[in-house]
Design an enzyme around this catalytic site. Structure first.
Site, PDB file in Angstrom:
ATOM      1  N   GLY A   1     -29.658  30.981 -14.291  1.00  0.00           N
ATOM      2  CA  GLY A   1     -29.785  32.411 -14.006  1.00  0.00           C
ATOM      3  C   GLY A   1     -28.444  33.079 -13.820  1.00  0.00           C
TER       4      GLY A   1
ATOM      5  N   ASN B   1     -26.672  35.056 -15.917  1.00  0.00           N
ATOM      6  CA  ASN B   1     -26.335  36.233 -16.709  1.00  0.00           C
ATOM      7  C   ASN B   1     -26.266  37.510 -15.869  1.00  0.00           C
ATOM      8  OD1 ASN B   1     -29.251  35.638 -16.694  1.00  0.00           O
ATOM      9  ND2 ASN B   1     -29.431  37.647 -17.664  1.00  0.00           N
TER      10      ASN B   1
ATOM     11  N   GLY C   1     -26.495  39.239 -11.487  1.00  0.00           N
ATOM     12  CA  GLY C   1     -26.578  39.063 -10.040  1.00  0.00           C
ATOM     13  C   GLY C   1     -25.645  38.015  -9.473  1.00  0.00           C
TER      14      GLY C   1
ATOM     15  N   GLY D   1     -25.864  34.841  -9.609  1.00  0.00           N
ATOM     16  CA  GLY D   1     -25.585  33.765 -10.551  1.00  0.00           C
ATOM     17  C   GLY D   1     -24.377  34.082 -11.409  1.00  0.00           C
TER      18      GLY D   1
ATOM     19  N   SER E   1     -33.826  30.891   0.706  1.00  0.00           N
ATOM     20  CA  SER E   1     -33.914  32.230   1.288  1.00  0.00           C
ATOM     21  C   SER E   1     -34.370  32.130   2.738  1.00  0.00           C
ATOM     22  CB  SER E   1     -34.920  33.077   0.505  1.00  0.00           C
ATOM     23  OG  SER E   1     -35.254  34.260   1.210  1.00  0.00           O
TER      24      SER E   1
ATOM     25  N   TYR F   1     -43.524  33.098  -2.680  1.00  0.00           N
ATOM     26  CA  TYR F   1     -42.065  33.075  -2.646  1.00  0.00           C
ATOM     27  C   TYR F   1     -41.572  32.290  -1.424  1.00  0.00           C
ATOM     28  CZ  TYR F   1     -37.241  34.811  -2.717  1.00  0.00           C
ATOM     29  OH  TYR F   1     -35.873  34.906  -2.742  1.00  0.00           O
TER      30      TYR F   1
END
Length: 316
Positions: A43, A45, A47, A49, A172, A196
């Site tokens: 991930g 690409n 934020g 990441g 998280s 989540y």
């Protein structure tokens, strides 16, 4: 007059809150050079990441961007090269909602790379319509939990071969709301929030168990809370809540660069090996959330995970 006073008080609270978060946020202070090292970030690409991959590139690493959307990933690659002049940036396609895609990525990495020093399981999703994937898994749980577990275990031999390597699991604080005791990991709990939270709690538990199994192997494992970050994970917030959401962004949310700091700390800070299996936030090791301290739950979730993924290999 009362109205003006109320607005003034609210503004003072918002400003004080923002200042508090600015003064207490952690920052990665490591100066470690990564020339000759290989890292993989899922991930990457957008934020946090992207910011993580960018920092690795600045330090001279060979950076593998493992992403679902190759168009966005190509843009990210070009931007990283432009900003760092490090051309050793590699694109790899992976769809975390497909175990076949993950296995293809892992096989490719194992075949083409002679080392893997840092694996950052960053990719995740917060809001998605509930459905079952081609693998028979609940989609949010697969993307956020089963996928990083499956990828990690399929790359474990390369990580061991490299030595002094690290596995970083981006969890998280919402893991605190997770409820996995005596639960089917693949069962939709009724809402995206619960799913989540369960996925992020499961990641911490997985990190604890894997660290124990990898003792003496030269591979260490860390899970973390990056902070609350304004990234594309929140793109699907409905318009009805957008104004309230934007106020929360102003007061509580980090930028992607700020949000990447604890990931970078866990990846780069020297002499963390004795804390393998530990949990970090604001670039400091911290105590586990209560439910993540349950040793019985650690073993229970591990065994259920191995059963779901049909993994029989021993990792000791």
């Amino acid at each position: 007059m009362v109205w003006y006073s109320a607005v003034f008080v609210i503004c003072v609270i918002l400003i004080a809150t923002k200042l508090y978060h600015l003064l207490t946020k952690g920052w990665c202070r490591s100066k470690v050079c990564l020339v000759g090292k290989t890292v993989l970030v899922t991930g990457s690409n957008r934020g946090i990441g992207f910011e993580t991959a960018l920092e690795f590139a600045k330090r001279g690493a060979r950076v593998i961007l493992a992403c679902r959307n190759l168009e966005y990933a190509a843009e990210a690659k070009d931007k990283i090269i432009s900003l760092t002049q490090n051309r050793n940036i590699v694109l790899k396609e992976v769809n975390l909602s497909s175990l076949k895609s993950i296995k293809n990525l892992a096989d490719d990495i194992n075949k083409t790379e002679d080392r893997l020093d840092i694996l950052v399981n960053n990719a995740g999703i917060g809001i998605i319509k509930n459905k079952t994937t081609e693998d028979g898994l609940q989609i949010l749980m697969q993307i956020n939990y089963f996928a990083p577990v499956f990828l990690t275990l399929n790359l474990i031999d390369l990580l061991k071969k490299t030595g002094s390597s690290r596995i970083v699991l981006v969890s998280s604080m919402l893991a605190i709301l997770g409820d996995l005791k005596n639960k089917n990991l693949n069962e939709y709990p009724g809402s995206n929030l619960k799913a989540y939270s369960n996925s992020k709690l499961a990641l911490i538990l997985f990190g604890r168990k894997l660290a124990k199994l990898l003792q003496g192997s030269g591979v260490s494992v860390y899970s973390l809370h990056p902070g609350v970050i304004k990234t594309n994970i929140f793109d699907k917030i409905s318009k009805a809540y957008r104004t309230v959401f934007d106020v929360f962004v102003l007061c509580y949310f980090k930028t992607p660069e700020e949000g990447a700091q604890t990931t970078l700390h866990a990846s780069l800070e020297p002499d963390l090996e004795e804390y393998s299996g530990g949990f970090f936030k604001e670039c400091e090791r911290t105590s586990f959330y209560r439910k993540a301290r349950d040793d019985g739950l650690v073993d229970e979730v591990w065994q259920k995970t191995m059963d779901v993924l049909k993994i029989e290999k021993k990792f000791v």
